[in-house]
Design an enzyme around this catalytic site. Structure first.
Site, PDB file in Angstrom:
ATOM      1  CB  CYS A 160      16.214 -39.659  30.589  1.00 46.94           C
ATOM      2  SG  CYS A 160      17.504 -40.838  30.187  1.00 46.94           S
ATOM      3  CG  HIS A 188      12.421 -40.771  28.670  1.00 49.42           C
ATOM      4  ND1 HIS A 188      13.273 -40.744  27.589  1.00 49.42           N
ATOM      5  CD2 HIS A 188      13.042 -41.511  29.632  1.00 49.42           C
ATOM      6  CE1 HIS A 188      14.354 -41.437  27.888  1.00 49.42           C
ATOM      7  NE2 HIS A 188      14.239 -41.911  29.114  1.00 49.42           N
ATOM      8  CG  ASN A 205      16.355 -44.422  27.376  1.00 48.49           C
ATOM      9  OD1 ASN A 205      16.469 -43.272  26.958  1.00 48.49           O
ATOM     10  ND2 ASN A 205      16.283 -44.709  28.661  1.00 48.49           N
TER      11      ASN A 205
HETATM   12  N1  COA Z   1      18.931 -60.434  28.982  1.00 49.52           N
HETATM   13  C1  COA Z   1      18.598 -61.508  29.712  1.00 49.52           C
HETATM   14  N2  COA Z   1      18.475 -61.478  31.055  1.00 49.52           N
HETATM   15  C2  COA Z   1      18.683 -60.299  31.660  1.00 49.52           C
HETATM   16  C3  COA Z   1      19.040 -59.141  30.966  1.00 49.52           C
HETATM   17  C4  COA Z   1      19.170 -59.247  29.572  1.00 49.52           C
HETATM   18  N3  COA Z   1      19.479 -58.185  28.779  1.00 49.52           N
HETATM   19  N4  COA Z   1      19.173 -58.123  31.843  1.00 49.52           N
HETATM   20  C5  COA Z   1      18.915 -58.612  33.057  1.00 49.52           C
HETATM   21  N5  COA Z   1      18.613 -59.942  32.968  1.00 49.52           N
HETATM   22  C6  COA Z   1      18.281 -60.878  34.024  1.00 49.52           C
HETATM   23  C7  COA Z   1      18.726 -60.420  35.377  1.00 49.52           C
HETATM   24  O1  COA Z   1      20.088 -60.763  35.565  1.00 49.52           O
HETATM   25  C8  COA Z   1      17.806 -61.188  36.278  1.00 49.52           C
HETATM   26  O2  COA Z   1      18.277 -62.484  36.415  1.00 49.52           O
HETATM   27  P1  COA Z   1      18.211 -63.226  37.840  1.00 49.52           P
HETATM   28  O3  COA Z   1      16.744 -63.297  38.158  1.00 49.52           O
HETATM   29  O4  COA Z   1      18.847 -64.534  37.546  1.00 49.52           O
HETATM   30  O5  COA Z   1      18.964 -62.354  38.767  1.00 49.52           O
HETATM   31  C9  COA Z   1      16.504 -61.245  35.493  1.00 49.52           C
HETATM   32  O6  COA Z   1      16.856 -60.954  34.125  1.00 49.52           O
HETATM   33  C10 COA Z   1      15.462 -60.261  35.951  1.00 49.52           C
HETATM   34  O7  COA Z   1      16.090 -59.034  36.163  1.00 49.52           O
HETATM   35  P2  COA Z   1      15.296 -57.773  36.583  1.00 49.52           P
HETATM   36  O8  COA Z   1      16.263 -56.620  36.703  1.00 49.52           O
HETATM   37  O9  COA Z   1      14.391 -58.052  37.720  1.00 49.52           O
HETATM   38  O10 COA Z   1      14.364 -57.584  35.296  1.00 49.52           O
HETATM   39  P3  COA Z   1      13.266 -56.515  35.057  1.00 49.52           P
HETATM   40  O11 COA Z   1      11.992 -57.162  34.726  1.00 49.52           O
HETATM   41  O12 COA Z   1      13.255 -55.447  36.130  1.00 49.52           O
HETATM   42  O13 COA Z   1      13.792 -55.819  33.722  1.00 49.52           O
HETATM   43  C11 COA Z   1      14.912 -53.822  33.062  1.00 49.52           C
HETATM   44  C12 COA Z   1      15.050 -55.189  33.716  1.00 49.52           C
HETATM   45  C13 COA Z   1      16.272 -53.143  33.090  1.00 49.52           C
HETATM   46  C14 COA Z   1      14.451 -54.002  31.635  1.00 49.52           C
HETATM   47  C15 COA Z   1      13.861 -52.999  33.845  1.00 49.52           C
HETATM   48  O14 COA Z   1      14.129 -53.070  35.219  1.00 49.52           O
HETATM   49  C16 COA Z   1      13.814 -51.567  33.436  1.00 49.52           C
HETATM   50  O15 COA Z   1      13.477 -51.240  32.311  1.00 49.52           O
HETATM   51  N6  COA Z   1      14.098 -50.640  34.379  1.00 49.52           N
HETATM   52  C17 COA Z   1      14.095 -49.235  34.077  1.00 49.52           C
HETATM   53  C18 COA Z   1      15.382 -48.882  33.406  1.00 49.52           C
HETATM   54  C19 COA Z   1      15.330 -47.577  32.691  1.00 49.52           C
HETATM   55  O16 COA Z   1      14.348 -47.213  32.101  1.00 49.52           O
HETATM   56  N7  COA Z   1      16.455 -46.861  32.721  1.00 49.52           N
HETATM   57  C20 COA Z   1      16.618 -45.643  32.033  1.00 49.52           C
HETATM   58  C21 COA Z   1      15.941 -44.548  32.748  1.00 49.52           C
HETATM   59  S1  COA Z   1      16.022 -43.046  31.879  1.00 49.52           S
END
Ligand code: COA
Length: 326
Positions: free
Chosen positions: A112, A247, A277
């Site tokens: 990215c 980004h 994204n």
């Molecule tokens: N819908 C509903 N629940 C979801 C879900 C979805 N699409 N994806 C994950 N969950 C759940 C998880 O399973 C977790 O459940 P649990 O507590 O029972 O285990 C809960 O939501 C929280 O998960 P968590 O990973 O802590 O959430 P978060 O607040 O960190 O948000 C992302 C998850 C992926 C949105 C976030 O971590 C993120 O944006 N990270 C960066 C990713 C990124 O930018 N990647 C590309 C880089 S170029």
């Protein structure tokens, strides 16, 4: 010598995949996706489309806004993590589709962060006096490398392309560049590909794998630090920055970075709500839209900043000088 931006372009596939559509595919909800990411919908390429076809459309618009013909271009660079194939480079296919017959062509993969790397590369060729006009495309069909049963990743990504034309000039373009890598973080965000398979049977299931929480933490820190470094390298202060064009991965990441930088949120360009994204394509699409809606003024200092798989991250300051020939 400078490599100023004289053209911008974008292309988004027609097909919209909304959060409501995703609710029917995996165990998720519109509210969860909007609260955690700010994303409401994303675009998905049709079967007949590809990274290079999206990239060519964005490239065509960038040439038009620059007032140039495809034959004026000396080099086509395509930043992508979802190329049409292992080879040839998607940039070669874009070059052919545009009819840029004189141009050299190659791809850049810094995940990215690819667009920051591609802008820096194009700028170096111009600053060194090797080329006069470079088309820098970012194009992705991330939808083809998504596990559509993994709710942790499939809600985040979308397809699209953006492009800029860089031309030799007295002033404008990249004023500073900061690029970083920490390959020890490779396991936090990756997609294996066919060249890692020992047999054809193993080539299935090559899709994006991610530790969301860790990547989130890394992203906020990396974007803030590299932005600060690029701003200071350009001899500027945060108050001198008209817009940060980051980004587009997650609205919460962008908001946290704005807060940590002390940047008013309205100066953080965001369209993640509409496209999700789009990896290497997200910065040039956002830049194009900021130009289209009349936000960018001659003399504005813009920060482009990205992070992603590698782990890799980086930032640069661009002096905006308006489009077209002078
Ligand atoms: N819908 C509903 N629940 C979801 C879900 C979805 N699409 N994806 C994950 N969950 C759940 C998880 O399973 C977790 O459940 P649990 O507590 O029972 O285990 C809960 O939501 C929280 O998960 P968590 O990973 O802590 O959430 P978060 O607040 O960190 O948000 C992302 C998850 C992926 C949105 C976030 O971590 C993120 O944006 N990270 C960066 C990713 C990124 O930018 N990647 C590309 C880089 S170029």
């Amino acid at each position: 010598m400078a490599a100023r931006i004289t053209g911008v372009g974008k292309y988004l596939p027609q097909r919209v995949l909304s959060n409501a559509d995703l609710e029917r595919m995996v165990d998720t909800s519109d509210q969860w996706i909007v609260d955690r990411t700010g994303i409401r919908e994303r675009r998905i390429a049709d079967d007949g489309e590809s990274t290079s076809s999206l990239g060519a459309e964005a490239g065509r618009m960038a040439l038009e806004t620059a007032g140039l013909d495809a034959n004026d271009i000396d080099l086509v660079i395509c930043a992508t993590l979802s190329p049409d194939g292992m080879f040839p480079a998607s940039a070669s296919l874009i070059q052919d589709a545009l009819g840029a017959k004189r141009a050299a062509a190659f791809d850049i993969n810094a995940a990215c962060t690819g667009y920051v790397a591609a802008l820096a590369t194009g700028t170096q060729f111009i600053n060194a006096g090797v080329y006069k006009r470079v088309l820098v495309v970012g194009a992705e069909v991330t939808s083809r490398i998504i596990d559509w049963t993994d709710r942790g990743t499939c809600v985040l990504f979308g397809d699209g392309a953006g492009a800029v034309v860089l031309e030799q000039a007295e002033r404008g373009g990249l004023q500073s560049i900061v690029m970083k890598s920490d390959g020890a973080g490779a396991k936090l965000l990756y997609a294996r590909g066919p060249a890692s398979a020992r047999s054809l049977a193993e080539t299935e299931g090559y899709c994006i794998v991610m530790d969301g929480r860790e990547v989130f933490r890394f992203a906020v820190r990396a974007m803030e630090e590299s932005s600060r470094e690029a701003i200071s390298q350009a001899g500027l202060k945060i108050e001198d920055v008209a817009y940060v064009v980051p980004h587009q991965a997650n609205q919460r990441i962008m908001s946290a970075v704005a807060k940590n930088l002390g940047l008013p949120i309205e100066r953080m360009v965001s369209n993640v709500e509409k496209y999700g994204n789009t990896s290497s394509a997200s910065i040039p699409i956002a830049l194009c839209e900021a130009w289209e809606d009349g936000r960018l003024q001659d003399g504005d200092n813009l920060v482009v900043v990205a992070f992603g798989g590698g782990l890799a991250w980086g930032a640069g300051v661009i002096e905006w000088t308006g489009l077209g020939q002078r």
